[in-house]
Design a protein around this motif. Structure first.
Motif, PDB file in Angstrom:
ATOM      1  N   LEU A   1       0.814  -1.209   0.000  1.00 58.81           N
ATOM      2  CA  LEU A   1       0.000   0.000   0.000  1.00 58.81           C
ATOM      3  C   LEU A   1       0.847   1.259   0.000  1.00 58.81           C
ATOM      4  O   LEU A   1       1.884   1.332   0.661  1.00 58.81           O
ATOM      5  CB  LEU A   1      -0.897   0.049   1.238  1.00 58.81           C
ATOM      6  CG  LEU A   1      -2.194  -0.713   1.199  1.00 58.81           C
ATOM      7  CD1 LEU A   1      -2.964  -0.516   2.499  1.00 58.81           C
ATOM      8  CD2 LEU A   1      -3.057  -0.302   0.033  1.00 58.81           C
ATOM      9  N   ILE A   2       0.377   2.249  -0.742  1.00 51.21           N
ATOM     10  CA  ILE A   2       0.943   3.592  -0.674  1.00 51.21           C
ATOM     11  C   ILE A   2       0.029   4.376   0.253  1.00 51.21           C
ATOM     12  O   ILE A   2      -1.176   4.473   0.004  1.00 51.21           O
ATOM     13  CB  ILE A   2       0.979   4.253  -2.067  1.00 51.21           C
ATOM     14  CG1 ILE A   2       1.886   3.464  -3.007  1.00 51.21           C
ATOM     15  CG2 ILE A   2       1.424   5.702  -1.955  1.00 51.21           C
ATOM     16  CD1 ILE A   2       1.803   3.918  -4.461  1.00 51.21           C
ATOM     17  N   ILE A   3       0.585   4.893   1.342  1.00 53.96           N
ATOM     18  CA  ILE A   3      -0.209   5.687   2.275  1.00 53.96           C
ATOM     19  C   ILE A   3       0.172   7.147   2.060  1.00 53.96           C
ATOM     20  O   ILE A   3       1.301   7.556   2.337  1.00 53.96           O
ATOM     21  CB  ILE A   3       0.015   5.244   3.727  1.00 53.96           C
ATOM     22  CG1 ILE A   3      -0.346   3.762   3.852  1.00 53.96           C
ATOM     23  CG2 ILE A   3      -0.811   6.101   4.685  1.00 53.96           C
ATOM     24  CD1 ILE A   3      -0.036   3.140   5.192  1.00 53.96           C
ATOM     25  N   LEU A   4      -0.773   7.919   1.541  1.00 49.79           N
ATOM     26  CA  LEU A   4      -0.525   9.315   1.210  1.00 49.79           C
ATOM     27  C   LEU A   4      -0.559  10.188   2.460  1.00 49.79           C
ATOM     28  O   LEU A   4      -1.071   9.777   3.502  1.00 49.79           O
ATOM     29  CB  LEU A   4      -1.570   9.790   0.200  1.00 49.79           C
ATOM     30  CG  LEU A   4      -1.614   9.005  -1.113  1.00 49.79           C
ATOM     31  CD1 LEU A   4      -2.811   9.440  -1.944  1.00 49.79           C
ATOM     32  CD2 LEU A   4      -0.321   9.195  -1.881  1.00 49.79           C
ATOM     33  N   SER A   5      -0.040  11.406   2.371  1.00 51.64           N
ATOM     34  CA  SER A   5      -0.021  12.325   3.512  1.00 51.64           C
ATOM     35  C   SER A   5      -1.428  12.652   3.998  1.00 51.64           C
ATOM     36  O   SER A   5      -1.630  12.990   5.160  1.00 51.64           O
ATOM     37  CB  SER A   5       0.727  13.607   3.150  1.00 51.64           C
ATOM     38  OG  SER A   5       0.090  14.247   2.065  1.00 51.64           O
TER      39      SER A   5
END
Length: 132
Positions: free
Chosen positions: A44-48
């Motif tokens: 997963l890419i966890i965005l700001s």
């Protein structure tokens, strides 16, 4: 599965107190109750903003473009970046496809950066794309 061989910590991370195995796969359920695997929790890419983005889902969408031979989606400088391998003469076709594809996505899932490479993407010994 009883657990990982001689690794109780790893076993405790994937098997809960009731004996359920948590595989790390991500899925969605449609209105008819069918399940669709969409990615892996580890990738997963966890965005700001706190939004979670599955790179595999975006890669699957990009791979529908005939010009794209291989692609990898990753986080770069807080943005979603696609690394695309395709012939140089077809890069504009891939860019045009990406523009249209982005219009179908929620704002937080849109691919903001694109990098083109001249050769196949790096793979590990098992043949899986390296997500570095």
């Amino acid at each position: 599965m009883l657990g990982y061989y001689k690794d109780p910590e790893a076993t405790a991370q994937v098997i809960d107190a009731e004996g359920w195995l948590h595989t790390g796969d991500l899925a969605r359920v449609d209105e008819e109750g069918y399940f669709f695997l969409t990615g892996r929790k580890k990738n997963l890419i966890i965005l700001s903003s706190g939004e979670n983005v599955s790179p595999e889902e975006l890669e699957q969408g990009l791979s529908r473009c005939d010009a794209v031979q291989e692609c990898l989606v990753k986080e770069k400088d807080g943005k979603i970046c696609a690394v695309i391998y395709c012939p140089e003469e077809r890069q504009q076709e891939a860019r045009d496809y990406l523009t249209g594809y982005n219009r179908t996505l929620p704002l937080y899932k849109r691919i903001n950066l694109v990098e083109f490479c001249n050769g196949p993407l790096p793979r590990n010994a098992l043949g899986k794309l390296e997500r570095k």
